[in-house]
Scaffold this motif. Sequence first.
Motif: not given
Lengths: 317, 462
Positions: B405-410, B379-386, B336-338
Amino acid sequence: MTASASTSNVSGASLAAAPLRKQRGGGPARRGRGSGLADWVGVGPPLLLFLVFIIVPMIVAVVLSFASWNGLGSPKWVGFGNWTQFFHDPQAHSSLWITVKLVVFSYVVQTPISIGLGLFTAGKGRLKSIYAAIYILPMLISTVGVALMWESFLDPLLGPLQGHQAWLSNPGDALYAVTLIIAWQFIPFHTLLYAVGRRQIPAVLYEAARIDGANPVQMFFRVTLPQLRYTIITSGILMVVGALTYFDIIFVMTGGGPGTSTRVLSLDMYDQLFPANEFGYASVLAVILGVVGIAIASVMVKFSGFGKMQSQQEGVA
Amino acid sequence: MRRSRALAAVAIAAMTATGAAACSSASTSSSSSPTATSASSSPSSTPTASITAWIVTTASAGQPSPSDAAEKALATAFDSAHPGDTVNIQFVNNDNYKTQIANAMTAGNEPQIFWTWGGGPLQQDIAAGKVTPLATTSQVSSGSSYLSQFLPSSLGAVTVNGEVYGIPIQGTQPVYFFYNKKVFSQYGLSFPKTWAELLSDVSVFKSHGVAPISLAGGSTWPELMFLEYLADRIGGPSVADAIQSNKPDAWSNPAVTEALTDIQTLIKDGAFQTGYTTLQDNGTNDALVYTGKAAMQLMGDWDISSILGEDASFVSSGNLGMADFPTVAGGTGNPADLAGNTASYVAISTNATAAQKAVAEEFFQQELASSAYAKAQVAAGEVPVTSGASADFSGDLASYETQIYTDVRNAPNFQYSWDQATTPGVSAEMLTDLSKLFALSMTPAAMESDLNSYAAKDAASS
């Protein structure tokens, strides 16, 4: 200004004022007048540009080569540290070797073809001037345009040669491909030089050779080539020094790649500057390039007699 | 005769001077010297100002990108809300950007707002006094700063000595395999979960004339992504940590050797398209995937936005697959590492008058940190980090964005791109050696020893 002094109808004062003129062609220019204001006005701006854009940066490069600086803040003096690094840097040596190869290949490829095309174009005939117009075309395209054009042409995926040898993507082939493309770009220029040189050879020399029973090959080696001596030297110096410092086309086409197979010394210098931010070490490479270029040009001028500019046409009417 | 020579000399002088003037005026780079207009008659007493922002574009192959459009909209919204103030966004090319900003900073004419990936290069800029701090870490963690709404992990790359120097833009950007689902199903394959499966899929694609992996090797940093993931899958996060902190012999780690060897196996198996060593990241690498000429590409998640701009139907038809990097047998790294960019950022330079600095901070606070921008990013396909961004995911892109988003949080570990995390000197040498390794003109052993000695020298001289 043919103020040849004749004593018959000239007064003493005007005799003294009229400049003396040596009659031998090819000797030093007229003396005795001194440099007037007109001369300085004419020479001034180019001299100023030369100082500002060439001399001052060279001095700055030499000074920076003894420092370590990343472009922000102030430089840190490291004495000869950068220079010793150069002697231990295998990448710099490899770049130097690639540069030497580029220079030699360029000369060997471009000179015979330029001489051949130049002599051909200098001949008489309507079609020849049409050929000349076609040969000139590469000179009209900017370097970046040439690079992009050839890059697309040689694109192994989408170009007309797709599926065949990937010239620019193969470490073994890339340098040769680049040499040939540079040759394509500059042969027209040297062709022009040789064509003009050939046209200046007096016809009487060839007539004399024909009378002496020379065949075309002998005429080429005994008449044409010697008469083209200074053109060959000029063209050669331009080719060698140009290939030594060439940057733009290689930067756009391969960026020094694949790997580092086309990373000539000027590109190595650029890569030390960005993104490594090593202004000091890059300056070492810049100084070396400059010194080697000047040295080669000086040696070529001295040993070829170019400086003396002895006439090749003694005895011609 | 003398007179005509004098005239000729003057004429030459005049022409040269004109030529010199024309050359110099034509060659100035986009000037962004501080210009402050005088105080306008607006109700607030703060003087208005005009500022310039350099932002890296995600548009490729000449197609506009939704990300760029979202960022431009921020400037437009700000300008209309603040009469007299202007934010000029200039979009710059990714591959040239580091050179461009370094040049500008040396010359002292960098823009007021500039893009940065944080890490080593930003630290150099901060040390040279070129960047304005935005908030202290205590302000952020206590919730009293507008930066508090960003995920804490996203600010790490721009935090130095307890101060935060940048604000996230374009969201988080982990690296995934983006693949053509149709090509995979055509040959009866599902995306490989292990390295061995990947190698066997490579030979299947090759036998059918499809380039298994599209690689923009000419830009070199796409090659780095393979090394980052392989090193992590094989040896875990400590491998990258040692390299990024210039530990002695960090490159001799057996995990690195195995990773480099695996890469050369991939190359010798013909996994990459012809000409991979010189193809730059110019849109052709994406086109190979969405036209079916290549099966997959390892790329950062901004690729979603790029492909949306180039061939939106590929995405809306559900053909764009996104998958994690395969695991390696015997590896100790967590699957699960990124790896990638925890975020990209913009920062405020010190090449700004007080009025310009105020305008820039207002722009950050009111536009970049706004929920409107977060929605536009989605909408542009980005994932905000808020925090709380997941509520906005919807539409065609929802599945990608939710997964990212889930991957980054986990993620137990989110490795920062090595060419950002190391110093510029080590990064440049690493990329040069890597491009030679990928061109099969350098062995793993030679690369490791070269980088070890270079890193040692770099550590000693800093």
